[in-house]
Design a protein around this motif. Structure first.
Motif, short mmCIF file in Angstrom:
data_model
loop_
_atom_site.label_atom_id
_atom_site.label_comp_id
_atom_site.label_asym_id
_atom_site.label_seq_id
_atom_site.Cartn_x
_atom_site.Cartn_y
_atom_site.Cartn_z
N GLN A 215 63.63 6.30 49.83
CA GLN A 215 64.39 6.32 48.58
C GLN A 215 63.84 7.22 47.37
OE1 GLN A 215 64.92 2.34 47.24
NE2 GLN A 215 64.34 1.57 49.51
N TRP A 216 62.63 7.77 47.76
CA TRP A 216 61.67 8.52 46.68
C TRP A 216 62.24 9.53 46.04
CZ3 TRP A 216 57.12 6.64 44.57
CH2 TRP A 216 56.37 7.76 44.01
N GLY A 217 62.86 10.54 46.81
CA GLY A 217 63.40 11.76 46.29
C GLY A 217 64.74 11.39 45.34
N ALA A 218 65.51 10.48 45.85
CA ALA A 218 66.79 10.06 45.08
C ALA A 218 66.54 9.59 43.83
CB ALA A 218 67.53 9.35 46.15
N LEU A 219 65.64 8.69 43.81
CA LEU A 219 65.15 7.80 42.53
C LEU A 219 64.58 8.81 41.75
CD1 LEU A 219 63.47 4.87 44.10
CD2 LEU A 219 65.41 4.85 42.80
N PHE A 220 63.64 9.83 41.87
CA PHE A 220 63.29 10.97 41.04
C PHE A 220 64.32 11.96 40.59
CE2 PHE A 220 59.20 9.46 41.98
CZ PHE A 220 58.32 9.87 40.87
N THR A 221 65.23 12.10 41.49
CA THR A 221 66.27 12.92 40.94
C THR A 221 67.19 12.19 40.18
OG1 THR A 221 66.35 14.13 43.31
CG2 THR A 221 68.35 14.19 41.93
N GLU A 222 67.60 11.23 40.36
CA GLU A 222 68.26 10.35 39.24
C GLU A 222 67.52 10.24 38.14
OE1 GLU A 222 69.66 5.61 38.51
OE2 GLU A 222 68.96 6.27 40.51
N ALA A 223 66.08 10.03 37.79
CA ALA A 223 65.41 9.67 36.64
C ALA A 223 65.65 11.39 36.18
CB ALA A 223 64.10 9.33 37.06
N ARG A 230 64.51 18.58 36.01
CA ARG A 230 64.88 18.66 37.66
C ARG A 230 63.64 18.29 38.37
NH1 ARG A 230 69.23 22.90 39.00
NH2 ARG A 230 69.37 21.42 40.80
N PHE A 231 63.77 17.34 39.26
CA PHE A 231 62.72 17.12 40.41
C PHE A 231 62.99 17.69 41.64
CE2 PHE A 231 62.00 14.10 37.02
CZ PHE A 231 60.43 13.96 36.94
N ASP A 232 64.06 18.58 41.92
CA ASP A 232 64.55 19.10 43.14
C ASP A 232 64.48 20.57 43.19
OD1 ASP A 232 66.50 19.72 41.37
OD2 ASP A 232 68.25 18.83 42.51
N VAL A 233 63.34 21.08 42.39
CA VAL A 233 63.21 22.49 42.17
C VAL A 233 62.83 23.11 43.47
CG1 VAL A 233 62.99 22.31 39.70
CG2 VAL A 233 60.80 22.31 41.42
N ALA A 234 62.07 22.38 44.46
CA ALA A 234 61.50 23.18 45.62
C ALA A 234 62.70 23.19 46.72
CB ALA A 234 60.56 22.30 46.24
N LYS A 235 64.11 22.82 46.56
CA LYS A 235 64.95 22.72 47.50
C LYS A 235 65.94 24.09 47.16
CE LYS A 235 65.96 17.79 47.51
NZ LYS A 235 65.54 17.55 48.96
N ASP A 236 66.69 24.44 48.50
CA ASP A 236 67.66 25.54 48.57
C ASP A 236 67.40 26.78 47.88
OD1 ASP A 236 69.24 23.17 49.65
OD2 ASP A 236 69.70 22.61 47.51
N GLN A 237 66.13 27.22 47.89
CA GLN A 237 65.58 28.45 47.47
C GLN A 237 65.85 28.58 45.86
OE1 GLN A 237 67.91 31.11 50.12
NE2 GLN A 237 65.78 31.68 50.87
#
Length: 336
Positions: A215-223, A230-237
């Motif tokens: 659940q970790w990534g989803a919780l950080f993305t929600e926060a 943004r906590f998903d900066v390492a995704k999708d180039q």
């Protein structure tokens, strides 16, 4: 004397005065002078037993700046040295860089190592927390500054290398920051940025469906969505795309995986996994506590129960977990 937005900190000259429990980072006062800034910024905020930066009301950095968290940063530095075969950077900057900037320097350990390796270079580290050492090589300078407060107090075409690592969740407009980095780089200079994905992954699906760390990534993305970060900066180039949009060329991506624990068979990855396990175990509470309680509305008790479950999963050798990372290097075009 330096400007208020870029004050060099003499941390050993002022004692840290901790505020009462329950104060929010967002309630710190803007300073009106260098003196008041120096005084207030070292009065770290204390929330749920952990201390946090107190730079400006516009700064909302979510991770603690206390000894426990800083030890995790230093362990992370050693882990990345192992991952990169004992190299501090990947960019082809040549043997004699003259000016180097480390943005979000944390404990300053990268800056000190770089300065030792390149004694002819002037190396500056900036951060919103004055947690860096005072005994440093003569070519090192630490400055208090907020990376997203542009323009930066540096001239055009100034640095040979700008280095950035682990600023996820702290920048609202990454392209604007990248463009500022492009401005302060010399033509032909390099920008290097490393980030980790906040999702805990396993290629063999050994994380059970109900695992806390799934659940970790989803919780950080929600926060992050709630606070405009943004906590998903390492995704999708994303780093590569933002570099292209900002105007960098010769861009190279270097993806990697950081195992959690000693489960890998490869000796190098096993050692990295052990370092990562220690770093993550030590840092897990600091990663979660502010965002979960102050942003997502969890109670302190709920957060600690979740952290305990996560730590148990970290030590479970049947779970072959890791998180992905990416280093992206880009060059400022030459004037011609």
């Amino acid at each position: 004397m330096a400007e208020t937005s870029n004050t060099q900190v003499e941390a050993d000259a002022i004692a840290v005065d901790l505020a009462d429990d329950g104060d929010s980072i967002l309630e710190s006062d803007n300073a009106s002078s260098t003196a008041s800034l120096t005084s207030s910024v070292l009065a770290f905020r204390k929330i749920n037993g952990r201390t946090y930066q107190n730079f400006r009301t516009s700064v909302e950095y979510w991770a603690p700046n206390d000894e426990v968290q800083n030890e995790g940063l230093d362990i992370n530095h050693q882990m990345m040295l192992m991952m990169n075969d004992n190299k501090l950077y990947r960019s082809p900057i040549g043997p004699n860089p003259q000016r180097v900037l480390d943005v979000g320097t944390g404990t300053g350990i990268w800056v000190v190592d770089f300065a030792d390796e390149h004694p002819s270079a002037e190396v500056i580290g900036t951060d919103v927390s004055p947690i860096q050492p005072t005994w440093v090589p003569p070519n090192v300078k630490f400055e208090l500054d907020d990376a997203k407060a542009t323009p930066w107090p540096y001239p055009d075409n100034h640095f040979d290398l700008v280095h950035m690592r682990l600023l996820t969740g702290s920048i609202s407009d990454w392209v604007a920051v990248y463009k500022e980095i492009l401005r302060v780089l010399k033509p032909g200079g390099w920008f290097e940025h490393t980030e980790y994905d906040c999702d805990f992954a396993s290629d063999d699906n050994s994380h059970p469906p109900g695992a806390a760390l799934r659940q970790w990534g989803a919780l950080f993305t929600e926060a992050g969505e709630k606070v405009g970060q943004r906590f998903d900066v390492a995704k999708d180039q994303r780093l590569l795309k933002w570099m292209k949009e900002a105007g960098f060329t010769a861009i190279k991506e270097h993806p990697f995986k950081l195992p959690l624990g000693s489960w890998p068979k490869d000796p190098k990855m096993k050692e990295i996994g052990n370092f990562n396990l220690v770093m993550t175990d030590r840092s897990l509470e600091g990663f979660a506590l502010y965002l979960f309680t102050q942003v997502l509305g969890w109670s302190v008790e709920e957060t600690h129960v979740y952290i305990a479950k996560g730590r148990k999963e970290l030590r479970d050798r049947s779970i072959h977990g890791y998180y992905a990372g990416i280093t992206v290097c880009g060059q400022k075009p030459n004037e011609e």
